[in-house]
Write a protein that holds these residues in place. Structure first.
Motif, PDB file in Angstrom:
ATOM      1  N   LEU A  80       1.021  -1.073  -0.077  1.00 57.96           N
ATOM      2  CA  LEU A  80      -0.041  -0.024   0.140  1.00 57.96           C
ATOM      3  C   LEU A  80       0.929   1.251  -0.097  1.00 57.96           C
ATOM      4  O   LEU A  80       0.488   2.115  -0.558  1.00 57.96           O
ATOM      5  CB  LEU A  80      -0.882   0.088   1.263  1.00 57.96           C
ATOM      6  CG  LEU A  80      -2.061  -0.990   1.015  1.00 57.96           C
ATOM      7  CD1 LEU A  80      -3.106  -0.928   2.400  1.00 57.96           C
ATOM      8  CD2 LEU A  80      -2.996  -0.638  -0.039  1.00 57.96           C
ATOM      9  N   PHE A  81       2.125   1.001   0.728  1.00 61.87           N
ATOM     10  CA  PHE A  81       2.943   2.315   0.804  1.00 61.87           C
ATOM     11  C   PHE A  81       3.850   2.294  -0.291  1.00 61.87           C
ATOM     12  O   PHE A  81       4.875   3.367  -0.439  1.00 61.87           O
ATOM     13  CB  PHE A  81       3.520   2.623   2.141  1.00 61.87           C
ATOM     14  CG  PHE A  81       2.435   2.959   3.200  1.00 61.87           C
ATOM     15  CD1 PHE A  81       1.339   3.216   3.066  1.00 61.87           C
ATOM     16  CD2 PHE A  81       3.064   3.118   4.482  1.00 61.87           C
ATOM     17  CE1 PHE A  81       0.490   3.504   4.025  1.00 61.87           C
ATOM     18  CE2 PHE A  81       2.270   3.596   5.590  1.00 61.87           C
ATOM     19  CZ  PHE A  81       0.861   3.707   5.426  1.00 61.87           C
ATOM     20  N   HIS A  82       3.932   1.259  -1.131  1.00 67.09           N
ATOM     21  CA  HIS A  82       4.955   1.088  -2.239  1.00 67.09           C
ATOM     22  C   HIS A  82       6.381   1.322  -1.607  1.00 67.09           C
ATOM     23  O   HIS A  82       7.384   2.229  -1.952  1.00 67.09           O
ATOM     24  CB  HIS A  82       4.474   2.418  -3.302  1.00 67.09           C
ATOM     25  CG  HIS A  82       3.465   1.830  -4.046  1.00 67.09           C
ATOM     26  ND1 HIS A  82       3.226   1.016  -4.944  1.00 67.09           N
ATOM     27  CD2 HIS A  82       2.213   2.570  -3.767  1.00 67.09           C
ATOM     28  CE1 HIS A  82       2.092   1.075  -5.338  1.00 67.09           C
ATOM     29  NE2 HIS A  82       1.256   1.749  -4.540  1.00 67.09           N
ATOM     30  N   MET A  83       6.647   0.861  -0.412  1.00 66.31           N
ATOM     31  CA  MET A  83       8.093   0.780   0.075  1.00 66.31           C
ATOM     32  C   MET A  83       9.062  -0.160  -0.744  1.00 66.31           C
ATOM     33  O   MET A  83       8.664  -1.275  -1.035  1.00 66.31           O
ATOM     34  CB  MET A  83       8.006   0.392   1.579  1.00 66.31           C
ATOM     35  CG  MET A  83       7.101   1.361   2.622  1.00 66.31           C
ATOM     36  SD  MET A  83       6.991   0.849   4.064  1.00 66.31           S
ATOM     37  CE  MET A  83       6.085   2.040   4.811  1.00 66.31           C
ATOM     38  N   ASP A  84      10.117   0.516  -0.977  1.00 61.51           N
ATOM     39  CA  ASP A  84      11.360  -0.294  -1.420  1.00 61.51           C
ATOM     40  C   ASP A  84      12.459  -0.392  -0.775  1.00 61.51           C
ATOM     41  O   ASP A  84      13.294   0.691  -0.833  1.00 61.51           O
ATOM     42  CB  ASP A  84      11.614   0.424  -2.919  1.00 61.51           C
ATOM     43  CG  ASP A  84      10.317   0.158  -3.987  1.00 61.51           C
ATOM     44  OD1 ASP A  84       9.660  -0.771  -3.890  1.00 61.51           O
ATOM     45  OD2 ASP A  84       9.980   1.138  -4.709  1.00 61.51           O
ATOM     46  N   PRO A  85      12.717  -1.292   0.201  1.00 62.83           N
ATOM     47  CA  PRO A  85      14.071  -1.436   0.805  1.00 62.83           C
ATOM     48  C   PRO A  85      15.208  -1.769   0.051  1.00 62.83           C
ATOM     49  O   PRO A  85      15.184  -2.630  -0.822  1.00 62.83           O
ATOM     50  CB  PRO A  85      13.622  -2.603   1.894  1.00 62.83           C
ATOM     51  CG  PRO A  85      12.525  -3.314   1.124  1.00 62.83           C
ATOM     52  CD  PRO A  85      11.769  -2.516   0.270  1.00 62.83           C
ATOM     53  N   ILE A  86      16.291  -1.124   0.507  1.00 63.23           N
ATOM     54  CA  ILE A  86      17.790  -1.387   0.290  1.00 63.23           C
ATOM     55  C   ILE A  86      18.528  -1.794   1.354  1.00 63.23           C
ATOM     56  O   ILE A  86      18.623  -0.744   2.215  1.00 63.23           O
ATOM     57  CB  ILE A  86      18.315  -0.061  -0.617  1.00 63.23           C
ATOM     58  CG1 ILE A  86      17.499   0.351  -1.729  1.00 63.23           C
ATOM     59  CG2 ILE A  86      19.710  -0.380  -0.986  1.00 63.23           C
ATOM     60  CD1 ILE A  86      17.790   1.653  -2.597  1.00 63.23           C
ATOM     61  N   ILE A  87      18.885  -2.674   1.692  1.00 64.03           N
ATOM     62  CA  ILE A  87      19.657  -3.255   2.810  1.00 64.03           C
ATOM     63  C   ILE A  87      21.182  -3.488   2.488  1.00 64.03           C
ATOM     64  O   ILE A  87      21.626  -4.130   1.286  1.00 64.03           O
ATOM     65  CB  ILE A  87      19.227  -4.695   3.170  1.00 64.03           C
ATOM     66  CG1 ILE A  87      17.593  -4.337   3.653  1.00 64.03           C
ATOM     67  CG2 ILE A  87      19.764  -4.878   4.537  1.00 64.03           C
ATOM     68  CD1 ILE A  87      16.921  -5.818   3.913  1.00 64.03           C
ATOM     69  N   SER A  88      22.046  -2.623   3.187  1.00 61.33           N
ATOM     70  CA  SER A  88      23.413  -2.969   3.022  1.00 61.33           C
ATOM     71  C   SER A  88      24.162  -3.158   4.370  1.00 61.33           C
ATOM     72  O   SER A  88      23.394  -3.397   5.289  1.00 61.33           O
ATOM     73  CB  SER A  88      23.922  -1.775   2.493  1.00 61.33           C
ATOM     74  OG  SER A  88      23.784  -0.662   3.401  1.00 61.33           O
ATOM     75  N   ASP A  89      25.335  -3.317   4.361  1.00 63.75           N
ATOM     76  CA  ASP A  89      26.059  -3.300   5.751  1.00 63.75           C
ATOM     77  C   ASP A  89      25.998  -2.484   6.468  1.00 63.75           C
ATOM     78  O   ASP A  89      25.953  -2.566   7.766  1.00 63.75           O
ATOM     79  CB  ASP A  89      27.617  -3.465   5.202  1.00 63.75           C
ATOM     80  CG  ASP A  89      28.019  -4.898   4.413  1.00 63.75           C
ATOM     81  OD1 ASP A  89      27.025  -5.931   4.517  1.00 63.75           O
ATOM     82  OD2 ASP A  89      28.951  -4.977   3.889  1.00 63.75           O
ATOM     83  N   LYS A  90      25.767  -1.189   5.987  1.00 64.04           N
ATOM     84  CA  LYS A  90      25.665   0.142   6.760  1.00 64.04           C
ATOM     85  C   LYS A  90      24.205   0.294   7.352  1.00 64.04           C
ATOM     86  O   LYS A  90      23.911   1.155   8.353  1.00 64.04           O
ATOM     87  CB  LYS A  90      25.744   1.176   5.850  1.00 64.04           C
ATOM     88  CG  LYS A  90      27.163   1.360   5.483  1.00 64.04           C
ATOM     89  CD  LYS A  90      27.757   2.611   4.652  1.00 64.04           C
ATOM     90  CE  LYS A  90      29.086   2.400   4.006  1.00 64.04           C
ATOM     91  NZ  LYS A  90      29.513   3.484   3.385  1.00 64.04           N
TER      92      LYS A  90
END
Length: 162
Positions: free
Chosen positions: A46-56
């Motif tokens: 619904l919120f069109h969330m796009d996660p990007i996960i990194s070491d940081k």
């Protein structure tokens, strides 16, 4: 059930303003992404969330639409808190071994400026990892780069059931 939904949609579409129809389209697109398993939850869809996960850490952006606003025509504080909780919780769960889960036990949000613009971006980072809890902080920036909120969260680690 389908007939009732069809009638609701037809009534809404025949009486809806351009803005209301654009919001409906955005909502339905998000539900379709969840249905197609392109999003992990209805909230993410619904919120069109796009996660990007990194070491940081974890970064999640979401576009802004008027259905996310409060009566003052700025992003509702609960939406901002949900974005923070989602980014921080996503990071917490990525830091744990398979079978373990993290759930929010405390979330402290400090609102700094109004949420407006084209999108919001939340950046979350780990502050402390203990044996039972994780402490994570996050900040939300609007599309012009201004920080609108800062938060800390405590996430309780749930161990696998035996």
């Amino acid at each position: 059930m389908q007939e009732k939904i069809r009638q609701l949609l037809e009534d809404f579409m025949s009486q809806g303003t351009q803005e209301e129809l654009e919001n409906l389209q955005h909502i339905l697109n998000g539900l379709q992404k969840k249905q197609a398993e392109k999003k992990s939850s209805y909230i993410n869809g619904l919120f069109h969330m796009d996660p990007i996960i990194s070491d940081k850490g974890c970064e999640i952006s979401m576009p802004l639409y008027s259905y996310l606003n409060n009566s003052f025509h700025i992003v509702h504080g609960g939406v901002t808190a949900t974005l923070l909780d989602t980014a921080m919780g996503t990071l917490a769960n990525k830091l744990l071994p398979s079978g373990y889960h993290a759930v929010t036990s405390q979330l402290n949000v400090h609102y700094i400026a109004p949420g407006k613009g084209e999108f919001l971006t939340c950046k979350a980072e780990l502050n402390h990892k203990g044996s039972n809890v994780l402490l994570i902080s996050g900040e939300v920036l609007r599309s012009d780069g201004k920080k609108i909120a800062y938060a800390t969260g405590t996430f309780f680690i749930i161990k696998p059931f035996e």
